[in-house]
Scaffold this motif. Structure first.
Motif, PDB file in Angstrom:
ATOM      1  N   ALA A  67      21.628  -7.022  19.796  1.00  0.00           N
ATOM      2  CA  ALA A  67      22.253  -5.698  19.826  1.00  0.00           C
ATOM      3  C   ALA A  67      21.647  -4.810  20.902  1.00  0.00           C
ATOM      4  O   ALA A  67      20.441  -4.848  21.157  1.00  0.00           O
ATOM      5  CB  ALA A  67      22.104  -5.029  18.463  1.00  0.00           C
ATOM      6  N   LYS A  68      22.507  -4.012  21.506  1.00  0.00           N
ATOM      7  CA  LYS A  68      22.042  -3.016  22.473  1.00  0.00           C
ATOM      8  C   LYS A  68      21.302  -1.910  21.740  1.00  0.00           C
ATOM      9  O   LYS A  68      21.365  -1.800  20.518  1.00  0.00           O
ATOM     10  CB  LYS A  68      23.223  -2.449  23.248  1.00  0.00           C
ATOM     11  N   GLY A  69      20.593  -1.102  22.505  1.00  0.00           N
ATOM     12  CA  GLY A  69      19.909   0.064  21.963  1.00  0.00           C
ATOM     13  C   GLY A  69      20.418   1.312  22.643  1.00  0.00           C
ATOM     14  O   GLY A  69      20.889   1.259  23.794  1.00  0.00           O
ATOM     15  N   TYR A  70      20.337   2.426  21.943  1.00  0.00           N
ATOM     16  CA  TYR A  70      20.849   3.685  22.475  1.00  0.00           C
ATOM     17  C   TYR A  70      19.892   4.828  22.191  1.00  0.00           C
ATOM     18  O   TYR A  70      19.298   4.881  21.121  1.00  0.00           O
ATOM     19  CB  TYR A  70      22.205   4.018  21.837  1.00  0.00           C
ATOM     20  N   TRP A  71      19.763   5.710  23.155  1.00  0.00           N
ATOM     21  CA  TRP A  71      19.133   7.004  22.922  1.00  0.00           C
ATOM     22  C   TRP A  71      20.273   7.993  22.734  1.00  0.00           C
ATOM     23  O   TRP A  71      21.173   8.084  23.568  1.00  0.00           O
ATOM     24  CB  TRP A  71      18.318   7.473  24.113  1.00  0.00           C
ATOM     25  N   ILE A  72      20.235   8.724  21.655  1.00  0.00           N
ATOM     26  CA  ILE A  72      21.159   9.830  21.437  1.00  0.00           C
ATOM     27  C   ILE A  72      20.316  11.092  21.553  1.00  0.00           C
ATOM     28  O   ILE A  72      19.387  11.305  20.768  1.00  0.00           O
ATOM     29  CB  ILE A  72      21.845   9.732  20.069  1.00  0.00           C
ATOM     30  N   VAL A  73      20.628  11.881  22.567  1.00  0.00           N
ATOM     31  CA  VAL A  73      19.790  13.028  22.930  1.00  0.00           C
ATOM     32  C   VAL A  73      20.624  14.297  22.878  1.00  0.00           C
ATOM     33  O   VAL A  73      21.705  14.362  23.460  1.00  0.00           O
ATOM     34  CB  VAL A  73      19.221  12.864  24.359  1.00  0.00           C
ATOM     35  N   ARG A  74      20.102  15.285  22.168  1.00  0.00           N
ATOM     36  CA  ARG A  74      20.730  16.614  22.118  1.00  0.00           C
ATOM     37  C   ARG A  74      19.645  17.624  22.417  1.00  0.00           C
ATOM     38  O   ARG A  74      18.549  17.529  21.867  1.00  0.00           O
ATOM     39  CB  ARG A  74      21.320  16.884  20.730  1.00  0.00           C
ATOM     40  N   LEU A  75      19.922  18.577  23.311  1.00  0.00           N
ATOM     41  CA  LEU A  75      18.871  19.529  23.651  1.00  0.00           C
ATOM     42  C   LEU A  75      19.409  20.862  24.109  1.00  0.00           C
ATOM     43  O   LEU A  75      20.553  20.977  24.533  1.00  0.00           O
ATOM     44  CB  LEU A  75      17.925  18.947  24.702  1.00  0.00           C
ATOM     45  N   ASP A  76      18.536  21.869  24.014  1.00  0.00           N
ATOM     46  CA  ASP A  76      18.758  23.209  24.552  1.00  0.00           C
ATOM     47  C   ASP A  76      17.625  23.471  25.533  1.00  0.00           C
ATOM     48  O   ASP A  76      16.449  23.403  25.160  1.00  0.00           O
ATOM     49  CB  ASP A  76      18.724  24.269  23.449  1.00  0.00           C
ATOM     50  N   ILE A  77      17.971  23.754  26.770  1.00  0.00           N
ATOM     51  CA  ILE A  77      16.974  24.004  27.814  1.00  0.00           C
ATOM     52  C   ILE A  77      16.577  25.472  27.790  1.00  0.00           C
ATOM     53  O   ILE A  77      17.429  26.350  27.809  1.00  0.00           O
ATOM     54  CB  ILE A  77      17.532  23.627  29.201  1.00  0.00           C
ATOM     55  N   SER A  78      15.275  25.724  27.771  1.00  0.00           N
ATOM     56  CA  SER A  78      14.771  27.098  27.787  1.00  0.00           C
ATOM     57  C   SER A  78      14.057  27.428  29.090  1.00  0.00           C
ATOM     58  O   SER A  78      13.862  28.604  29.405  1.00  0.00           O
ATOM     59  CB  SER A  78      13.829  27.335  26.604  1.00  0.00           C
ATOM     60  N   ASN A  79      13.637  26.417  29.845  1.00  0.00           N
ATOM     61  CA  ASN A  79      12.939  26.635  31.114  1.00  0.00           C
ATOM     62  C   ASN A  79      13.423  25.565  32.091  1.00  0.00           C
ATOM     63  O   ASN A  79      12.986  24.410  32.031  1.00  0.00           O
ATOM     64  CB  ASN A  79      11.428  26.575  30.903  1.00  0.00           C
ATOM     65  N   LEU A  80      14.327  25.941  32.979  1.00  0.00           N
ATOM     66  CA  LEU A  80      15.033  24.976  33.820  1.00  0.00           C
ATOM     67  C   LEU A  80      14.136  24.253  34.820  1.00  0.00           C
ATOM     68  O   LEU A  80      14.292  23.049  35.038  1.00  0.00           O
ATOM     69  CB  LEU A  80      16.185  25.673  34.552  1.00  0.00           C
ATOM     70  N   GLU A  81      13.186  24.932  35.436  1.00  0.00           N
ATOM     71  CA  GLU A  81      12.371  24.300  36.478  1.00  0.00           C
ATOM     72  C   GLU A  81      11.584  23.086  35.985  1.00  0.00           C
ATOM     73  O   GLU A  81      11.692  22.010  36.573  1.00  0.00           O
ATOM     74  CB  GLU A  81      11.441  25.325  37.122  1.00  0.00           C
ATOM     75  N   PRO A  82      10.807  23.188  34.899  1.00  0.00           N
ATOM     76  CA  PRO A  82      10.116  21.983  34.432  1.00  0.00           C
ATOM     77  C   PRO A  82      11.079  20.928  33.905  1.00  0.00           C
ATOM     78  O   PRO A  82      10.825  19.725  34.021  1.00  0.00           O
ATOM     79  CB  PRO A  82       9.168  22.468  33.344  1.00  0.00           C
ATOM     80  N   PHE A  83      12.219  21.348  33.363  1.00  0.00           N
ATOM     81  CA  PHE A  83      13.190  20.369  32.889  1.00  0.00           C
ATOM     82  C   PHE A  83      13.752  19.577  34.066  1.00  0.00           C
ATOM     83  O   PHE A  83      13.928  18.362  33.983  1.00  0.00           O
ATOM     84  CB  PHE A  83      14.319  21.026  32.090  1.00  0.00           C
ATOM     85  N   GLN A  84      14.030  20.238  35.172  1.00  0.00           N
ATOM     86  CA  GLN A  84      14.515  19.539  36.363  1.00  0.00           C
ATOM     87  C   GLN A  84      13.466  18.562  36.899  1.00  0.00           C
ATOM     88  O   GLN A  84      13.813  17.488  37.387  1.00  0.00           O
ATOM     89  CB  GLN A  84      14.925  20.538  37.443  1.00  0.00           C
ATOM     90  N   ALA A  85      12.191  18.911  36.796  1.00  0.00           N
ATOM     91  CA  ALA A  85      11.122  17.995  37.205  1.00  0.00           C
ATOM     92  C   ALA A  85      11.127  16.749  36.323  1.00  0.00           C
ATOM     93  O   ALA A  85      10.944  15.625  36.805  1.00  0.00           O
ATOM     94  CB  ALA A  85       9.768  18.702  37.144  1.00  0.00           C
ATOM     95  N   TYR A  86      11.366  16.937  35.034  1.00  0.00           N
ATOM     96  CA  TYR A  86      11.482  15.804  34.105  1.00  0.00           C
ATOM     97  C   TYR A  86      12.646  14.901  34.488  1.00  0.00           C
ATOM     98  O   TYR A  86      12.502  13.679  34.549  1.00  0.00           O
ATOM     99  CB  TYR A  86      11.645  16.332  32.678  1.00  0.00           C
ATOM    100  N   VAL A  87      13.804  15.485  34.760  1.00  0.00           N
ATOM    101  CA  VAL A  87      14.984  14.703  35.131  1.00  0.00           C
ATOM    102  C   VAL A  87      14.703  13.892  36.399  1.00  0.00           C
ATOM    103  O   VAL A  87      15.056  12.717  36.485  1.00  0.00           O
ATOM    104  CB  VAL A  87      16.217  15.617  35.304  1.00  0.00           C
ATOM    105  N   ALA A  88      14.038  14.505  37.360  1.00  0.00           N
ATOM    106  CA  ALA A  88      13.722  13.801  38.604  1.00  0.00           C
ATOM    107  C   ALA A  88      12.739  12.654  38.370  1.00  0.00           C
ATOM    108  O   ALA A  88      12.806  11.625  39.041  1.00  0.00           O
ATOM    109  CB  ALA A  88      13.141  14.784  39.619  1.00  0.00           C
ATOM    110  N   ALA A  89      11.861  12.803  37.384  1.00  0.00           N
ATOM    111  CA  ALA A  89      10.809  11.807  37.143  1.00  0.00           C
ATOM    112  C   ALA A  89      11.215  10.697  36.180  1.00  0.00           C
ATOM    113  O   ALA A  89      10.640   9.607  36.218  1.00  0.00           O
ATOM    114  CB  ALA A  89       9.555  12.499  36.611  1.00  0.00           C
ATOM    115  N   ASN A  90      12.194  10.928  35.315  1.00  0.00           N
ATOM    116  CA  ASN A  90      12.477   9.930  34.281  1.00  0.00           C
ATOM    117  C   ASN A  90      13.301   8.746  34.775  1.00  0.00           C
ATOM    118  O   ASN A  90      13.358   7.708  34.134  1.00  0.00           O
ATOM    119  CB  ASN A  90      13.103  10.555  33.035  1.00  0.00           C
TER     120      ASN A  90
END
Length: 101
Positions: free
Chosen positions: A2-25
């Motif tokens: 079987a495949k695996g899935y991440w189901i992710v739901r979020l509210d961003i409160s600080n865009l700059e560090p979140f964008q750094a996460y997106v670039a790094a993941n």
């Protein structure tokens, strides 16, 4: 298997560090064969509660989904978003049984 899935739901409160996460993941996700099925597109909450951003990530196996989350590269990326969002992330195993119809 079987495949695996991440189901992710979020509210961003600080865009700059979140964008750094997106670039790094991306490197960690690619290492474990991840593929985005849904990523922050349009949605309607027809029952229950929701958050402002929803993502579904597919992995070749449930174990790959778990291994990616617990990997050093992903945990390093995750540290960049700590405190930048409220998140619900559930790792689920795909279903290979009888389908409707």
């Amino acid at each position: 298997m079987a495949k695996g899935y991440w189901i992710v739901r979020l509210d961003i409160s600080n865009l700059e560090p979140f964008q750094a996460y997106v670039a790094a993941n991306g490197a960690a996700l690619a290492q474990y064969g991840a593929k985005y099925l849904a990523r922050a597109g349009q949605y309607q909450c027809v029952e229950g509660n929701t958050r402002s951003r929803n993502t579904i990530v597919e992995f070749p196996t449930y174990q790959a989904a778990l291994d990616c989350y617990h990997s050093v590269p992903y945990q390093n990326a995750k540290a960049l978003r700590d405190g930048a969002c409220e998140i619900d992330l559930v790792i689920v195993e795909g279903y290979e049984g009888v389908q409707p119809g």
